[in-house]
Design a protein around this motif. Structure first.
Motif, PDB file in Angstrom:
ATOM      1  N   LEU A   1      14.418  17.101 -18.223  1.00 48.69           N
ATOM      2  CA  LEU A   1      15.319  17.066 -16.844  1.00 48.69           C
ATOM      3  C   LEU A   1      16.725  16.954 -17.401  1.00 48.69           C
ATOM      4  CD1 LEU A   1      13.095  14.708 -14.705  1.00 48.69           C
ATOM      5  CD2 LEU A   1      13.252  17.291 -14.346  1.00 48.69           C
ATOM      6  N   ASP A   2      17.688  17.135 -16.412  1.00 47.76           N
ATOM      7  CA  ASP A   2      19.116  16.714 -16.705  1.00 47.76           C
ATOM      8  C   ASP A   2      19.155  15.345 -16.477  1.00 47.76           C
ATOM      9  OD1 ASP A   2      22.084  18.036 -16.812  1.00 47.76           O
ATOM     10  OD2 ASP A   2      21.810  16.308 -15.316  1.00 47.76           O
TER      11      ASP A   2
ATOM     12  N   VAL B   1      21.488  13.556 -15.278  1.00 46.10           N
ATOM     13  CA  VAL B   1      22.183  13.422 -14.002  1.00 46.10           C
ATOM     14  C   VAL B   1      21.068  13.659 -12.625  1.00 46.10           C
ATOM     15  CG1 VAL B   1      23.906  14.126 -12.249  1.00 46.10           C
ATOM     16  CG2 VAL B   1      24.569  14.024 -14.699  1.00 46.10           C
ATOM     17  N   GLU B   2      20.147  14.356 -12.887  1.00 46.62           N
ATOM     18  CA  GLU B   2      19.201  14.575 -12.005  1.00 46.62           C
ATOM     19  C   GLU B   2      18.163  13.417 -12.049  1.00 46.62           C
ATOM     20  OE1 GLU B   2      16.532  18.038 -12.260  1.00 46.62           O
ATOM     21  OE2 GLU B   2      14.969  17.130 -11.166  1.00 46.62           O
TER      22      GLU B   2
ATOM     23  N   GLN C   1      19.800  10.567 -10.304  1.00 47.61           N
ATOM     24  CA  GLN C   1      19.821  10.656  -8.706  1.00 47.61           C
ATOM     25  C   GLN C   1      18.322  10.342  -8.317  1.00 47.61           C
ATOM     26  OE1 GLN C   1      21.409  14.856  -8.747  1.00 47.61           O
ATOM     27  NE2 GLN C   1      23.541  13.984  -8.514  1.00 47.61           N
ATOM     28  N   ARG C   2      17.329  10.616  -9.033  1.00 45.57           N
ATOM     29  CA  ARG C   2      16.030  10.515  -8.662  1.00 45.57           C
ATOM     30  C   ARG C   2      15.835   8.933  -8.734  1.00 45.57           C
ATOM     31  NH1 ARG C   2      12.298  15.005 -11.206  1.00 45.57           N
ATOM     32  NH2 ARG C   2      10.776  13.572 -10.771  1.00 45.57           N
TER      33      ARG C   2
ATOM     34  N   GLU D   1      17.336   7.233  -5.532  1.00 44.96           N
ATOM     35  CA  GLU D   1      16.816   7.833  -4.277  1.00 44.96           C
ATOM     36  C   GLU D   1      15.349   7.053  -4.108  1.00 44.96           C
ATOM     37  OE1 GLU D   1      16.204  12.179  -4.874  1.00 44.96           O
ATOM     38  OE2 GLU D   1      18.359  12.472  -4.610  1.00 44.96           O
TER      39      GLU D   1
ATOM     40  N   ARG E   1      31.771  15.766 -14.385  1.00 41.53           N
ATOM     41  CA  ARG E   1      30.516  15.822 -13.539  1.00 41.53           C
ATOM     42  C   ARG E   1      29.442  14.364 -13.783  1.00 41.53           C
ATOM     43  NH1 ARG E   1      24.953  17.835 -14.471  1.00 41.53           N
ATOM     44  NH2 ARG E   1      25.035  17.547 -16.571  1.00 41.53           N
TER      45      ARG E   1
ATOM     46  N   ALA F   1      28.890  11.404 -10.546  1.00 46.87           N
ATOM     47  CA  ALA F   1      27.590  11.324 -10.224  1.00 46.87           C
ATOM     48  C   ALA F   1      27.533   9.787  -9.850  1.00 46.87           C
ATOM     49  CB  ALA F   1      26.634  11.301 -11.399  1.00 46.87           C
TER      50      ALA F   1
END
Ligand code: MN
Length: 129
Positions: free
Chosen positions: A63-64, A66-67, A70-71, A74, A97, A101
C-alpha cells in the motif's frame, strides 16, 4: 506515572536496514518497538497494540503510506494515534503530497540520529496519550 519505557512505537517499514536502524535507535532511547513490514500488517497491528505513535514508511510493497495513514485516521480505534511520515521521497510533488496529508511529523531518510529521536519524542509527548 509514565516513563519512556511504557511508550511503544509501531514502525512500518519494508527496508530491513532502515527498520533495524530505527528500531535500535528508539530502543536505546527507551521505546518498545512493534515492527510491521507492510501496510496491511501495520493496519492490523495498530489497533492491536495501540502504540503511542506510528513511524510510517511512505513507499511500502503493498500500500501507499499516505493511504495507510488515511485508513488509520478513518478507523475510530486508531484515529488518535500520532503518525510520523518516514520518507526518502525527495521530489517536491511527493513532499507536498505528504505534507498535505496531515501527518503529525516527518523524518527523512537517511536518518539523522539527533533530529530523528527529537522528532519522535516531540510527537509522542504532544500526542493525546
Ligand atoms: Mn519502503
Amino acid at each position: 506515572m509514565t516513563s519512556s519505557k511504557d511508550r511503544t512505537i509501531l514502525i512500518v517499514e519494508d527496508n530491513e536496514m532502515n527498520m533495524k536502524l530505527a528500531r535500535d535507535v528508539l530502543e536505546v532511547n527507551g521505546y518498545q518497538i512493534v515492527a510491521a513490514t507492510s501496510g496491511e500488517q501495520g493496519l492490523k497491528l495498530a489497533p492491536q497494540t495501540n502504540p503511542n505513535a506510528v513511524l510510517l514508511d511512505i513507499q511500502l510493497p503493498d500500500l501507499d503510506g499516505v493511504e495507510v495513514f488515511q485508513r488509520l485516521r478513518e478507523d475510530p480505534q486508531t484515529a488518535q494515534i500520532p503518525v510520523i511520515a518516514f520518507t526518502a521521497s525527495v521530489t517536491a510533488v511527493d513532499k507536498s503530497r505528504v505534507k498535505d496529508a496531515g501527518f503529525d511529523g516527518f523524518v527523512s531518510k537517511p536518518i539523522d540520529l539527533k533530529s530523528f529521536v527529537a522528532t519522535v519524542d516531540q510527537v509522542v509527548m504532544g500526542g493525546s496519550k
